[in-house]
Design a protein around this motif. Structure first.
Motif, PDB file in Angstrom:
ATOM      1  N   ASP A  84      37.209  39.391  52.204  1.00  0.00           N
ATOM      2  CA  ASP A  84      36.822  38.716  50.965  1.00  0.00           C
ATOM      3  C   ASP A  84      37.482  39.482  49.836  1.00  0.00           C
ATOM      4  O   ASP A  84      37.122  40.626  49.549  1.00  0.00           O
ATOM      5  N   LEU A  85      38.483  38.855  49.202  1.00  0.00           N
ATOM      6  CA  LEU A  85      39.306  39.517  48.194  1.00  0.00           C
ATOM      7  C   LEU A  85      38.979  38.962  46.811  1.00  0.00           C
ATOM      8  O   LEU A  85      39.203  37.781  46.543  1.00  0.00           O
ATOM      9  N   LEU A  90      37.601  44.406  47.433  1.00  0.00           N
ATOM     10  CA  LEU A  90      37.750  43.604  48.645  1.00  0.00           C
ATOM     11  C   LEU A  90      36.853  44.173  49.731  1.00  0.00           C
ATOM     12  O   LEU A  90      36.557  45.377  49.747  1.00  0.00           O
ATOM     13  N   LEU A 121      46.349  45.379  49.753  1.00  0.00           N
ATOM     14  CA  LEU A 121      45.690  44.500  50.722  1.00  0.00           C
ATOM     15  C   LEU A 121      46.243  44.746  52.115  1.00  0.00           C
ATOM     16  O   LEU A 121      45.478  44.873  53.084  1.00  0.00           O
ATOM     17  N   VAL A 143      41.566  35.442  55.184  1.00  0.00           N
ATOM     18  CA  VAL A 143      41.350  36.058  53.880  1.00  0.00           C
ATOM     19  C   VAL A 143      40.698  35.030  52.967  1.00  0.00           C
ATOM     20  O   VAL A 143      41.224  33.938  52.755  1.00  0.00           O
ATOM     21  N   THR A 145      39.745  34.301  49.149  1.00  0.00           N
ATOM     22  CA  THR A 145      40.194  34.802  47.853  1.00  0.00           C
ATOM     23  C   THR A 145      39.878  33.804  46.752  1.00  0.00           C
ATOM     24  O   THR A 145      39.620  32.630  47.017  1.00  0.00           O
ATOM     25  N   THR A 146      39.912  34.261  45.526  1.00  0.00           N
ATOM     26  CA  THR A 146      39.619  33.400  44.392  1.00  0.00           C
ATOM     27  C   THR A 146      40.797  32.471  44.108  1.00  0.00           C
ATOM     28  O   THR A 146      41.936  32.786  44.418  1.00  0.00           O
ATOM     29  N   SER A 158      45.181  30.794  40.230  1.00  0.00           N
ATOM     30  CA  SER A 158      44.092  31.765  40.242  1.00  0.00           C
ATOM     31  C   SER A 158      43.908  32.292  38.838  1.00  0.00           C
ATOM     32  O   SER A 158      44.824  32.870  38.254  1.00  0.00           O
ATOM     33  N   VAL A 183      44.323  31.669  54.837  1.00  0.00           N
ATOM     34  CA  VAL A 183      43.798  32.015  53.519  1.00  0.00           C
ATOM     35  C   VAL A 183      42.946  30.862  53.029  1.00  0.00           C
ATOM     36  O   VAL A 183      43.364  29.704  53.083  1.00  0.00           O
ATOM     37  N   ASP A 186      37.400  31.368  48.147  1.00  0.00           N
ATOM     38  CA  ASP A 186      36.199  32.156  48.416  1.00  0.00           C
ATOM     39  C   ASP A 186      34.922  31.317  48.427  1.00  0.00           C
ATOM     40  O   ASP A 186      34.004  31.586  49.226  1.00  0.00           O
TER      41      ASP A 186
END
Length: 770
Positions: A84-85, A90, A121, A143, A145-146, A158, A183, A186
């Motif tokens: 979770d980035l 993370l 990462l 992964v 991610t936002t 993003s 990917v 989130d």
């Protein structure tokens, strides 16, 4: 578990799922559970053993007779990683193929540039791989991610990490790690984590629907429909776009009412089995949402209930692990079962998260002081100030400078900033004493050089609205002053953050059209009569010309796409329509929105033009670039439509955009053909649904982080200088019989300073002003 028992891969998946679900099984137990013969199960177990997924052993005899062989998942069958980035942290978690979480680490990646962010990462993932070697091979990575992520794992947009817009994260990570990587957004990962945990607890079926709602500074949702994440055709499913800052005096309760209304509509359409609410806000959000929704429903309407999250800030990481477990099985067995793959032992993740802060609400600058920001010029472009106070930017408008008597009302009513606590002044001297970290200069173009230099000399970081200046000398003086003082300078060329420009850049960088040789831009400025011919823009003393005002953006974009800049230019154009309109009005003190209307048509019916109109309304130029490529630009201020059309021609193809915002598309031709209206490939344009307001958000975010950390930016004062000077010279060419003009060069050390993103080297400092 629903599988196709008529295929070997389906039967293999059945046995593998059972090995994952319990400590050990006998052949007879597996045969009974699967409804298969013992010889078939034995053959399947042998296949799994050969693949390193199953192992057998004989326990001690518990009675008479030979004990049955026990089969289990091999101890070294492999593992998966879920990440979770977020912007500054993370979580990397490792789970065995049976779903047991073995380890979880919370790490920090605060204030890291784009390249370093990726390197950190990869480093964290390799550390996890080294620590998990005894578990066998790494089978899959997911992964979370936002941002908006497409089906190929490209981060399309993003807000918290704008330097990753367009970045192919899945492919780059897969190449670095040697294993396929998924990917996922989130919020979608969190929704899937909540779904799988509820399925494991028996509260949901594998094909149920779940709506996940996260409430923070706004409302976002994740949808799991029929047991599968629903992303939408543009990968934006669930994005309401509701923010606290858009609710005015209604504040938090206004947001709750809007959220309940939208969620009620979703619930009515989808009729989900579960609506899960997560929030970092204080108070009982679940009860408040439920109360607002209940108050809006007719007595006969079905009641909708909200459930609190069970996983809290672990949801996205556990969802990533669930997705990785599913991917692992699909790859090693060749068959994906309908049942979710729920990680067990989530306390390991919760324990890791208890050691520090990690949540979807985490801002870029959580641990940093609030930046004090001021604005010079509370006019039409001052609306960008609203983006400074978005929660992720951690900044506050504390000062405003404008001589107009209605400045306070403008800031409140037009810009949307509460004037309470804002220091107002009509001169720069008083403005500078407000103790500012940064200032946004949105004053008329002819004031840019003087104001920007004064602020830079006072040590106030500057966001300067484009164009950088209206004359060559002023543009150069701004760069010189920033260089001498070391104060950070940013010029707001927001088109580098527009979806259409970034998408074209990515196509070019992927090599789809080869080396760029020509760029043509046609700009249909349909609103030009209202935007530029009823105030100071129409007077060349204040704006120089419309090529500078409008083309500066496009020149900067073309330079970025070609990775070069113009060296000589020739222009043509004239005042071909608006000079014939005699209805004039002094609109000093008014703001453009008070007179703008699409009903002002046709162009010759415009009224109330500026008393002085001496700038071109139709203009064009051609330019040669240092790279050897050529660019061409055409602009008209009285077209019925308003958009930009780019054509980029390379050594292996060409691209062209149709529409320049959300809903448009880019076509690529890279095969020899006759007329082909569809192109060989089409890419949707994502983002900018609200015009360049979306790019303004990203630009302001980039500026404030640059002020705070010095992180490299996509925009460039050097690029802004080249864009402005090209437009200035093209305008001069028009006014001197289309004479070709050369673009002057800047001193080498000044160029190097801005190429280094204003990073000072040693005692570097010298005066370039002649």
């Amino acid at each position: 578990m629903c599988v196709d028992a008529d295929t070997k891969s389906g039967r293999l998946a059945m046995v593998f799922e059972l090995l994952r679900s319990a400590e050990s099984w006998t052949v007879s137990e597996l045969a009974t559970k699967c409804g298969l013969s013992r010889p078939t199960v034995s053959m399947l177990l042998t296949t799994l053993e050969e693949r390193g997924l199953a192992s057998s052993g004989e326990p001690e005899a518990m009675g008479a007779g030979r004990p049955a062989t026990q089969w289990r998942l091999a101890a070294d069958a492999g593992y998966v990683i879920g990440v979770d980035l977020l912007r500054t942290s993370l979580v990397v978690s490792v789970a065995r193929l049976n779903g047991v979480v073995e380890r979880s680490e919370l790490g920090q990646i605060a204030d890291s540039p784009g390249g370093d962010r990726f390197r950190l990462l990869v480093g964290a993932l390799r550390d996890a791989m080294d620590a998990s070697a005894e578990l066998g091979p790494l089978r899959a990575v997911t992964v979370s991610t936002t941002g908006t992520v497409d089906g190929a794992g490209v981060v399309l947009r993003s807000l918290s990490a704008p330097e990753w817009n367009g970045f192919p994260l899945a492919d780059q990570l897969g190449a670095a790690l040697g294993v396929p990587v998924r990917v996922e957004n989130d919020i979608n990962s969190a929704a899937f984590g909540e779904f799988t945990s509820r399925w494991a607890a028996g509260a949901l079926r594998p094909d149920d629907d779940l709506v996940y709602v996260h409430v923070d500074d706004g409302i976002v949702t994740g949808l799991v429909l029929g047991g599968v994440i629903h992303r939408g055709t543009r990968f934006n499913a669930g994005e309401f776009g509701l923010r606290l800052t858009e609710n005015g005096d209604e504040g938090d309760e206004g947001l709750m009412r809007q959220a309940a209304q939208n969620l009620g509509a979703i619930a009515a359409v989808l009729d989900p089995a579960s609506i899960v609410v997560s929030s970092t806000a204080a108070g009982d959000i679940v009860a408040r949402l439920g109360g607002h929704l209940a108050s809006r429903l007719e007595p006969s309407a079905p009641q909708r209930s909200f459930e609190p999250t069970t996983l809290k800030n672990c949801a996205a990481n556990l969802g990533a692990l669930s997705l990785a477990l599913a991917d692992a099985q699909a790859r090693i067995i060749g068959y994906q079962t309908a049942s979710p793959h729920c990680p067990t032992n989530p306390d390991v993740v919760m324990s890791a998260l208890s050691t520090g802060r990690h949540s979807t609400a985490q801002s870029i600058a959580d641990a940093s002081p609030t930046l004090r920001v001021g604005v010079v010029g509370v006019g039409a472009r001052a609306t960008i100030m609203t983006h400074t106070e978005m929660p992720h930017n951690n900044a506050k408008v504390v000062a405003a400078c404008d001589p107009h008597p209605d400045t306070v009302a403008r800031l409140r009513d037009y810009v949307g900033i509460d004037p309470e606590g804002v220091a107002f002044s009509d001169n720069l001297d008083d403005f500078i004493t407000a103790g500012l970290d940064a200032a946004v200069v949105a004053s008329p173009d002819d004031t840019h050089a003087e104001i920007a230099c004064r602020l830079l000399e006072a040590g106030v970081a500057v966001y300067l609205e484009k164009p950088i200046a209206i004359e060559l000398e002023g543009a150069t003086r701004i760069l010189e002053t920033a260089y001498q003082t070391g104060t950070r300078l940013y010029v707001g060329h927001n088109m580098r953050h527009m979806g259409v420009v970034r998408a074209m850049r990515d196509i070019i960088r992927r090599g789809e059209i080869g080396e760029v040789k020509a760029i043509w831009c046609r700009h249909f400025v349909g609103n030009g009569g209202d935007y530029y011919f009823k105030d100071w823009h129409a007077d060349r003393r204040h704006s120089n010309g419309m090529l500078l005002q409008k083309a500066a953006h496009d020149i900067d974009a073309m330079n970025w796409l070609a990775e070069s800049y113009a060296t000589r230019v020739v222009g043509m154009g004239g005042l071909t329509l608006y000079g014939d309109i005699t209805d004039r009005e002094d609109r000093s003190g008014q703001i453009m929105h008070t007179w703008f209307s699409h009903d002002n048509w046709p162009p010759l019916m415009q009224t109330g033009l500026n008393p002085v109109v001496d700038v071109e309304d139709l203009s064009m130029f051609n330019a040669e670039m240092a790279s050897g490529a050529f660019i061409s630009y055409q602009q008209c201020h009285y077209t019925p439509d308003y958009w930009r059309n780019y054509t980029v021609i390379g050594t292996e193809g060409r691209l062209e955009n149709f529409g320049d915002g959300e809903g448009g598309h880019i076509k690529v031709w890279n095969r020899r053909t006759d007329y082909n209206p569809d192109g060989d490939v089409q890419y949707p344009i994502l983002g900018d649904a609200r015009g360049h307001n979306d790019a303004d958000v990203l630009t302001m975010t980039e500026f404030l982080e640059f002020v705070r950390t010095g992180r490299p930016t996509d925009t460039s004062p050097l690029g802004a200088w080249h864009a402005a000077v090209t437009a200035i010279q093209a305008t001069a060419s028009i006014r001197h019989g289309s004479q070709p003009l050369v673009i002057p060069e800047l001193p080498a050390d000044l160029v190097e300073y801005f190429m280094r993103h204003q990073e000072r080297v040693g005692a570097e400092k010298r005066n370039h002003i002649s």
